[in-house]
Design a protein around this motif. Structure first.
Motif, PDB file in Angstrom:
ATOM      1  N   ARG A 169       0.854  -1.184   0.000  1.00 42.83           N
ATOM      2  CA  ARG A 169       0.000   0.000   0.000  1.00 42.83           C
ATOM      3  C   ARG A 169       0.888   1.231   0.000  1.00 42.83           C
ATOM      4  N   TYR A 170       0.606   2.167  -0.909  1.00 42.95           N
ATOM      5  CA  TYR A 170       1.441   3.361  -1.051  1.00 42.95           C
ATOM      6  C   TYR A 170       0.725   4.549  -0.423  1.00 42.95           C
ATOM      7  N   MET A 171       1.405   5.200   0.530  1.00 38.49           N
ATOM      8  CA  MET A 171       0.789   6.244   1.330  1.00 38.49           C
ATOM      9  C   MET A 171       1.666   7.498   1.362  1.00 38.49           C
ATOM     10  N   GLY A 172       1.044   8.600   1.702  1.00 35.32           N
ATOM     11  CA  GLY A 172       1.782   9.840   1.917  1.00 35.32           C
ATOM     12  C   GLY A 172       2.097  10.081   3.367  1.00 35.32           C
ATOM     13  N   THR A 173       1.510   9.265   4.259  1.00 34.95           N
ATOM     14  CA  THR A 173       1.737   9.395   5.700  1.00 34.95           C
ATOM     15  C   THR A 173       2.150   8.047   6.285  1.00 34.95           C
ATOM     16  N   ILE A 174       2.939   8.095   7.339  1.00 36.12           N
ATOM     17  CA  ILE A 174       3.421   6.879   7.995  1.00 36.12           C
ATOM     18  C   ILE A 174       2.299   6.270   8.836  1.00 36.12           C
ATOM     19  N   PRO A 175       2.121   4.955   8.808  1.00 34.75           N
ATOM     20  CA  PRO A 175       1.092   4.320   9.639  1.00 34.75           C
ATOM     21  C   PRO A 175       1.299   4.639  11.123  1.00 34.75           C
ATOM     22  N   ALA A 176       0.213   4.884  11.820  1.00 33.09           N
ATOM     23  CA  ALA A 176       0.296   5.222  13.242  1.00 33.09           C
ATOM     24  C   ALA A 176      -0.662   4.343  14.034  1.00 33.09           C
ATOM     25  N   LEU A 177      -0.193   3.872  15.168  1.00 30.48           N
ATOM     26  CA  LEU A 177      -1.038   3.144  16.106  1.00 30.48           C
ATOM     27  C   LEU A 177      -1.367   4.084  17.253  1.00 30.48           C
ATOM     28  N   LYS A 178      -2.637   4.379  17.419  1.00 28.29           N
ATOM     29  CA  LYS A 178      -3.050   5.302  18.471  1.00 28.29           C
ATOM     30  C   LYS A 178      -3.187   4.556  19.792  1.00 28.29           C
ATOM     31  N   PHE A 179      -2.687   5.151  20.834  1.00 26.23           N
ATOM     32  CA  PHE A 179      -2.708   4.498  22.137  1.00 26.23           C
ATOM     33  C   PHE A 179      -4.121   4.117  22.565  1.00 26.23           C
ATOM     34  N   ARG A 180      -5.105   4.915  22.181  1.00 29.40           N
ATOM     35  CA  ARG A 180      -6.469   4.610  22.615  1.00 29.40           C
ATOM     36  C   ARG A 180      -6.997   3.312  22.010  1.00 29.40           C
ATOM     37  N   GLN A 181      -6.366   2.839  20.916  1.00 34.55           N
ATOM     38  CA  GLN A 181      -6.784   1.584  20.332  1.00 34.55           C
ATOM     39  C   GLN A 181      -6.470   0.404  21.245  1.00 34.55           C
ATOM     40  N   LEU A 182      -5.506   0.598  22.158  1.00 45.10           N
ATOM     41  CA  LEU A 182      -5.115  -0.481  23.073  1.00 45.10           C
ATOM     42  C   LEU A 182      -5.394  -0.138  24.518  1.00 45.10           C
ATOM     43  N   PHE A 199      -1.294  -4.106  13.169  1.00 43.98           N
ATOM     44  CA  PHE A 199      -0.539  -2.886  12.931  1.00 43.98           C
ATOM     45  C   PHE A 199       0.824  -3.184  12.325  1.00 43.98           C
ATOM     46  N   HIS A 200       1.507  -4.196  12.847  1.00 47.39           N
ATOM     47  CA  HIS A 200       2.820  -4.536  12.316  1.00 47.39           C
ATOM     48  C   HIS A 200       2.723  -5.027  10.872  1.00 47.39           C
ATOM     49  N   GLN A 201       1.683  -5.787  10.550  1.00 46.24           N
ATOM     50  CA  GLN A 201       1.510  -6.232   9.170  1.00 46.24           C
ATOM     51  C   GLN A 201       1.228  -5.056   8.244  1.00 46.24           C
ATOM     52  N   GLU A 202       0.493  -4.070   8.755  1.00 49.64           N
ATOM     53  CA  GLU A 202       0.247  -2.861   7.973  1.00 49.64           C
ATOM     54  C   GLU A 202       1.563  -2.138   7.687  1.00 49.64           C
ATOM     55  N   MET A 203       2.420  -2.061   8.694  1.00 52.65           N
ATOM     56  CA  MET A 203       3.729  -1.421   8.510  1.00 52.65           C
ATOM     57  C   MET A 203       4.552  -2.150   7.451  1.00 52.65           C
ATOM     58  N   LEU A 204       4.544  -3.475   7.478  1.00 50.99           N
ATOM     59  CA  LEU A 204       5.358  -4.264   6.557  1.00 50.99           C
ATOM     60  C   LEU A 204       4.956  -4.089   5.103  1.00 50.99           C
ATOM     61  N   CYS A 205       3.743  -3.644   4.860  1.00 52.13           N
ATOM     62  CA  CYS A 205       3.248  -3.520   3.488  1.00 52.13           C
ATOM     63  C   CYS A 205       2.898  -2.084   3.133  1.00 52.13           C
ATOM     64  N   THR A 206       3.607  -1.122   3.736  1.00 47.76           N
ATOM     65  CA  THR A 206       3.352   0.286   3.453  1.00 47.76           C
ATOM     66  C   THR A 206       4.648   0.972   3.034  1.00 47.76           C
ATOM     67  N   LYS A 207       4.595   1.674   1.895  1.00 51.71           N
ATOM     68  CA  LYS A 207       5.722   2.457   1.401  1.00 51.71           C
ATOM     69  C   LYS A 207       5.226   3.836   0.986  1.00 51.71           C
ATOM     70  N   HIS A 208       6.163   4.749   0.834  1.00 56.80           N
ATOM     71  CA  HIS A 208       5.809   6.093   0.366  1.00 56.80           C
ATOM     72  C   HIS A 208       5.284   6.023  -1.065  1.00 56.80           C
ATOM     73  N   HIS A 209       4.350   6.915  -1.396  1.00 57.43           N
ATOM     74  CA  HIS A 209       3.695   6.804  -2.710  1.00 57.43           C
ATOM     75  C   HIS A 209       4.633   7.116  -3.881  1.00 57.43           C
ATOM     76  N   ALA A 210       5.863   7.567  -3.605  1.00 61.27           N
ATOM     77  CA  ALA A 210       6.833   7.770  -4.683  1.00 61.27           C
ATOM     78  C   ALA A 210       7.192   6.449  -5.365  1.00 61.27           C
ATOM     79  N   TRP A 211       6.980   5.322  -4.660  1.00 62.23           N
ATOM     80  CA  TRP A 211       7.303   3.997  -5.201  1.00 62.23           C
ATOM     81  C   TRP A 211       6.110   3.327  -5.877  1.00 62.23           C
ATOM     82  N   LYS A 212       5.038   4.027  -6.030  1.00 55.39           N
ATOM     83  CA  LYS A 212       3.797   3.419  -6.504  1.00 55.39           C
ATOM     84  C   LYS A 212       3.938   2.742  -7.863  1.00 55.39           C
TER      85      LYS A 212
END
Length: 334
Positions: A169-182, A199-212
């Motif tokens: 998944r190509y994003m312009g923002t870094i994935p964030a885990l909000k403390f309130r979720q836990l 959350f960790h799996q989301e991180m593993l499959c996220t890159k900046h959209h420049a690589w799209k």
């Protein structure tokens, strides 16, 4: 006519049917000639951990907010700094004073705690490109296939294969885990672990959209997956059956710049791999620059064999360039 069509049909029938990432989707792995040939012969591909990627922004995330809700804070303050908190309480400190003193420490310690629950270094990844656009190929051949001197292997994963393959998944923002979720979840609880794993799996499959443009897919596993992972010293590889291979494309510079020599060496290499691995000749292709355009065309084995035969049958060219007929090619070209 080149090759045995019966062999080809038997080959493709081995993995006929559905596909976890699209039945007709071929995923390409670009690499150097040396390592690509080794991968084919060993039927594997090297795995890397996120920390080894060339992009330091790849597979990162952060924890957003502060664990300052009263019950939540007190639970983790007692968990992480029990002796200090007990000492403050014996001295008559209020919960607010304890919170003010330890809120920063709790936030930092909590971040480390949940990261350590599933460290990304344990994940191993093999990368593939799902794009067949010529604009993408120009970059990928140059960046990952030794400046077009390497090769790319096209894999098709059958439905039900034991591989965990996911699109990036190509994003312009870094994935964030909000403390309130836990909030208020015990770190040992199943709910806590599920949220953290997602959350960790989301991180593993996220890159900046420049690589799209790469349209990347990732095969994700870990070192303990003994059924599909093999070790060689400090290196790890994912086992990939040769029957998954749909194309073996050699770069336009893989065998030099002289066309007649390039054709001869390509045919020799293809015949040798066919004999060693049992792959049909239709799998092999040679990338060439299309005349007058910024793009590559992929010339199949049969066409390369016919072109080389025309060169070879010309006495002047055969003498001038010392052309030799590749062993094993006789009978394959009409």
């Amino acid at each position: 006519m080149v090759g045995n069509r019966a062999d080809s049909f038997a080959w493709y029938a081995q993995t006929e049917g559905g596909n976890d990432v699209g039945c007709d989707k071929v995923l390409y792995h670009y690499t150097s000639l040396k390592y690509g040939l080794s991968d084919l012969r060993c039927q594997h591909i090297k795995l890397s951990s996120p920390g080894q990627f060339n992009d330091p922004l790849d597979s990162i995330g952060y924890y957003k907010g502060n664990p300052t809700q009263r019950a939540f804070f007190l639970y983790f303050a007692d968990l992480l700094f029990k002796d200090q908190v007990d000492a403050m309480r014996r001295d008559g400190a209020t919960n607010y004073e304890i919170w003010r003193e330890y809120r920063g420490f709790v936030a930092d310690a909590y971040s480390r705690l949940i990261m350590d629950r599933n460290p990304l270094s344990e994940n191993l990844i093999a990368c593939f490109c799902g794009s067949e656009k010529f604009k993408t190929e120009v970059l990928l051949w140059s960046h990952y296939a030794a400046n077009c001197r390497g090769l790319r292997i096209g894999f098709q994963f059958p439905k039900g294969s034991p591989y965990d393959i996911r699109p990036v998944r190509y994003m312009g923002t870094i994935p964030a885990l909000k403390f309130r979720q836990l909030t208020l979840q015990d770190p040992e609880s199943e709910e806590f672990q599920v949220a953290l794993q997602q959350f960790h799996q989301e991180m593993l499959c996220t890159k900046h959209h420049a690589w799209k443009y790469e349209e990347e897919f990732r095969l994700i596993t870990n070192v303990d997956a003994g059924t599909i992972v093999e070790k060689d010293g400090e290196l790890c590889f994912v086992k990939l059956p040769i029957s998954y291979v749909r194309f073996v494309d050699f770069g336009c510079r893989a065998f030099g710049l002289e066309r007649h020599k390039c054709y001869e060496l390509f045919l020799r290499k293809a015949v040798k791999l066919h004999n060693e691995l049992g792959v049909p000749y239709e799998v092999f292709r040679l990338a060439e620059l299309e005349v007058g355009k910024y793009r590559y065309v992929y010339v199949p084995f049969a066409s390369v064999a016919k072109r080389y035969k025309r060169y070879y049958e010309n006495p002047s060219m055969r003498k001038l360039y010392g052309l030799k007929w590749p062993r094993g090619l006789s009978g394959l070209v009409s």
